[in-house]
Design an enzyme around this catalytic site. Structure first.
Site, PDB file in Angstrom:
ATOM      1  CB  VAL A 172      52.637 -13.145  26.924  1.00  0.00           C
ATOM      2  CG1 VAL A 172      52.998 -13.381  25.465  1.00  0.00           C
ATOM      3  CG2 VAL A 172      53.808 -13.520  27.837  1.00  0.00           C
ATOM      4  CG  HIS A 174      54.141 -12.595  20.513  1.00  0.00           C
ATOM      5  ND1 HIS A 174      55.367 -12.017  20.781  1.00  0.00           N
ATOM      6  CD2 HIS A 174      54.027 -12.612  19.161  1.00  0.00           C
ATOM      7  CE1 HIS A 174      55.968 -11.705  19.632  1.00  0.00           C
ATOM      8  NE2 HIS A 174      55.170 -12.055  18.646  1.00  0.00           N
TER       9      HIS A 174
END
Length: 279
Positions: free
Chosen positions: A100, A116
């Site tokens: 991320v 994600h």
């Protein structure tokens, strides 16, 4: 092993690359698991706890306030740069990352699916409000000046190992538009990856001819399912990872080196084996 990996890349010119936490460790971002696939620390916060318990949100944002100071300055490492170079050479069809941190894009990667989400964005669960994480950091610090003076060891994904403290007086900012709950724009444990994002990744896999896993133990189903789908459709799977993966029986080529080392050697090997210009 660089020769074997180079041969794999040359045989499969439309690679689907799946990256995990091991790709970013050389950027100073810790990973979650040890070489045996077990947690190195307590598992991260889960979605239901975050949305259901104010005390969990206090703990999360207090640790994030401290962790962001380091995480927000992280820069791409040789693994990210090598993957960007491979894409520029036309060897990567799509890169899907479980990370991320946005470091693939920072390295110049263009075809990226952030499976994600991205932790550099914060969104409201009650309305359409969004704010950059760097700006939200200023709001957190202004509301909690005492906490801003603390320090702690860096943990994965912008977290910090702030233990043995009482989070009861930490002020959690609400959405300035509707008063709702603010959450980093990432998929927490126990939260589903958006269906459209998953389908985009599967569509990319369908038009690829092999998978290269980089720095993932594949312990989370959201990444493992792509490896399983590749194997079911007879697409070869190679992996660069220190330690076991949950998909080892599906992997035809395993490189047990750091991502930065293996990918740097790969790009050097491909450059050395390329025909001279003009031929």
């Amino acid at each position: 092993m660089s020769a074997a990996l180079a041969e794999f890349v040359l045989r499969h010119p439309r690679l689907f690359v799946l990256t995990g936490a091991g790709c970013s460790t050389d950027s100073g971002i810790p990973d979650y698991r040890n070489p045996d696939g077990a947690w190195k620390r307590s598992p991260p916060v889960d979605y239901q706890s975050f949305i259901g318990q104010h005390a969990v949100r206090q703990r999360y944002w207090a640790r994030s306030l401290i962790g962001w100071r380091h995480f927000g300055r992280a820069a791409p490492n040789p693994a990210h740069l090598a993957l960007s170079a491979l894409e520029a050479q036309g060897r990567i069809h799509m890169l899907v990352t479980q990370n991320v941190d946005g470091l693939h894009q920072a390295a110049g990667q263009r075809r990226v699916i952030d499976l994600h989400g991205r932790i550099d964005q914060v969104r409201c669960l009650g309305c359409a409000y969004r704010v950059g994480r760097a700006q939200h950091q200023q709001t957190l610090v202004a509301a909690n000046p005492r906490w801003a003076a603390l320090d702690a060891q860096q943990a994965p994904d912008g977290d910090a190992d702030l233990n043995g403290v009482d989070f009861g007086d930490f002020q959690v900012p609400e959405c300035p538009q509707c008063g709702g709950t603010l959450k980093p724009d990432v998929v927490f444990f126990g939260e589903n990856v958006p269906r459209a994002r998953v389908q985009q990744a599967f569509d990319a896999l369908e038009s690829s001819d092999a998978i290269l896993v980089v720095g993932s133990s594949l312990m989370v189903l959201s990444g493992l399912r792509f490896v399983r789908a590749a194997a079911q459709s007879s697409r070869p799977v190679a992996a660069i990872n220190l330690g076991i993966t949950r998909g080892d029986e599906l992997i035809s080529l395993k490189i047990s080196e750091s991502c930065a080392t293996a990918l740097t050697r790969l790009t050097e090997h491909l450059a050395a084996s390329a025909p001279p210009r003009g031929i």
